[in-house]
Write a protein that holds these residues in place. Structure first.
Motif, PDB file in Angstrom:
ATOM      1  N   UNK A  77       0.885  -1.103   0.094  1.00  0.00           N
ATOM      2  CA  UNK A  77       0.019  -0.022   0.076  1.00  0.00           C
ATOM      3  C   UNK A  77       0.938   1.273   0.097  1.00  0.00           C
ATOM      4  N   UNK A  78       1.839   1.210   0.653  1.00  0.00           N
ATOM      5  CA  UNK A  78       2.817   2.275   0.719  1.00  0.00           C
ATOM      6  C   UNK A  78       3.552   2.862  -0.537  1.00  0.00           C
ATOM      7  N   UNK A  79       3.919   1.601  -1.143  1.00  0.00           N
ATOM      8  CA  UNK A  79       4.396   1.798  -2.709  1.00  0.00           C
ATOM      9  C   UNK A  79       3.449   2.283  -3.406  1.00  0.00           C
ATOM     10  N   UNK A  82       3.073   5.988  -2.513  1.00  0.00           N
ATOM     11  CA  UNK A  82       4.078   6.951  -2.874  1.00  0.00           C
ATOM     12  C   UNK A  82       4.212   7.057  -4.401  1.00  0.00           C
ATOM     13  N   UNK A  83       3.844   6.090  -5.084  1.00  0.00           N
ATOM     14  CA  UNK A  83       4.260   6.045  -6.792  1.00  0.00           C
ATOM     15  C   UNK A  83       3.073   6.718  -7.528  1.00  0.00           C
ATOM     16  N   UNK A  84       1.835   6.677  -7.000  1.00  0.00           N
ATOM     17  CA  UNK A  84       0.794   7.235  -7.959  1.00  0.00           C
ATOM     18  C   UNK A  84      -0.145   8.151  -6.843  1.00  0.00           C
ATOM     19  N   UNK A  91      -6.176   7.263  -0.487  1.00  0.00           N
ATOM     20  CA  UNK A  91      -5.863   6.439   0.766  1.00  0.00           C
ATOM     21  C   UNK A  91      -5.457   7.215   1.972  1.00  0.00           C
ATOM     22  N   UNK A  92      -4.752   8.651   1.590  1.00  0.00           N
ATOM     23  CA  UNK A  92      -4.249   9.206   2.859  1.00  0.00           C
ATOM     24  C   UNK A  92      -5.493   9.893   3.620  1.00  0.00           C
ATOM     25  N   UNK A 137       6.639   3.843   4.288  1.00  0.00           N
ATOM     26  CA  UNK A 137       7.012   3.240   2.993  1.00  0.00           C
ATOM     27  C   UNK A 137       6.767   4.235   2.231  1.00  0.00           C
ATOM     28  N   UNK A 138       5.583   5.067   2.160  1.00  0.00           N
ATOM     29  CA  UNK A 138       5.167   5.858   1.242  1.00  0.00           C
ATOM     30  C   UNK A 138       5.905   6.965   1.333  1.00  0.00           C
ATOM     31  N   UNK A 139       6.250   7.606   2.620  1.00  0.00           N
ATOM     32  CA  UNK A 139       7.403   8.778   2.722  1.00  0.00           C
ATOM     33  C   UNK A 139       8.716   8.509   2.115  1.00  0.00           C
ATOM     34  N   UNK A 140       9.068   7.246   2.143  1.00  0.00           N
ATOM     35  CA  UNK A 140      10.347   6.680   1.723  1.00  0.00           C
ATOM     36  C   UNK A 140      10.342   6.888   0.038  1.00  0.00           C
ATOM     37  N   UNK A 141       9.523   6.420  -0.398  1.00  0.00           N
ATOM     38  CA  UNK A 141       9.267   6.551  -2.050  1.00  0.00           C
ATOM     39  C   UNK A 141       9.478   7.922  -2.474  1.00  0.00           C
TER      40      UNK A 141
END
Length: 249
Positions: A77-79, A82-84, A91-92, A137-141
């Motif tokens: 979900x984080x990927x 973060x990518x789209x 989701x946010x 993970x979202x923030x890392x992407x």
């Protein structure tokens, strides 16, 4: 002095300090409800002879499955978030609106819908850990510099090659860090949920010993549960050290 030796000496000093405070409190109180550390430690071998492994096995299974599902779902979900950007916009708000809700308040609902077995206990762990992994993970992407991808696109790399060479390694440390942070909370939630609908688990054992006023067994269970959490934390540290070779220095 090497870092590993310093960490070992620091752990020994912490154990001595906690043991000293415990012994001093027991000596001052002079009541059965706070036995000395030596009495508790002497009782622990008997606890394992009386079936402690069953309680540890039940708790270990619930924690491992809960954390695995949280990592799997939170990473994916984080990927996506973060990518789209469009998926992130969806989701946010959902995560930010639901995450502040006290998860223990959801326990009656989870047990009504999922029953009193392992499923409801694992679900509570997932509710705690998954949002933290997702956000990390979202923030890392998002923090990956765009020119990294430009270089690979210039080399005609496929999207999978870009993901495996850039995105995946860049997000793994964030995933492990958030999991380590959530581990203590997950064990706390597990302790509470194991008081309902089960006869096995460290939470059940500790509370059962408390109601029977078997205080050495109760404190022994607390020590074993703490050691169990400490082992999982060290395991996460070892896996992080093993897989993230670029961070060792």
């Amino acid at each position: 002095m090497k870092k590993s030796l310093r960490q070992f000496l620091g752990a020994v000093a912490a154990i001595i300090l906690i043991g000293g405070i415990w012994w001093l409190g027991s000596f001052t109180l002079q009541k059965p409800l706070l036995p000395t550390p030596t009495v508790v430690l002497a009782r622990i071998p008997n606890l394992f002879a009386e079936g402690m492994f069953q309680h540890l096995q039940a708790s270990f299974y619930r924690v491992i499955v809960g954390i695995f599902l949280s990592i799997l779902g939170g990473f994916g979900l984080g990927l996506v978030m973060g990518s789209f950007p469009k998926w992130n916009q969806f989701f946010d708000p959902l995560i930010y609106l639901t995450y502040p809700i006290p998860k223990m308040a959801l326990l009656p609902i989870v047990m009504l819908l999922g029953g009193l077995g392992d499923g409801s206990k694992i679900t509570m762990i997932v509710l705690i850990v998954l949002p933290q992994v997702t956000i990390s993970v979202r923030d890392a992407v998002r923090e990956i510099p765009h020119h990294y991808y430009d270089v690979y696109r210039g080399l005609k790399a496929t999207r999978w090659q870009q993901f495996s060479a850039i995105t995946f390694p860049a997000t793994l440390p964030a995933m492990f860090s958030s999991t380590r942070i959530s581990l203590g909370t997950a064990i706390s939630i597990l302790f509470f949920t194991e008081n309902y609908g089960t006869e096995f688990g460290m939470g059940y054992f500790i509370m059962d010993a408390w109601t029977r006023m078997d205080y050495p067994a109760m404190y022994g269970g607390i020590l074993i549960l703490s050691s169990f959490g400490f082992f999982l934390f060290l395991l996460m540290d070892f896996l992080s050290w093993y897989f993230f070779k670029w961070q060792r220095k």
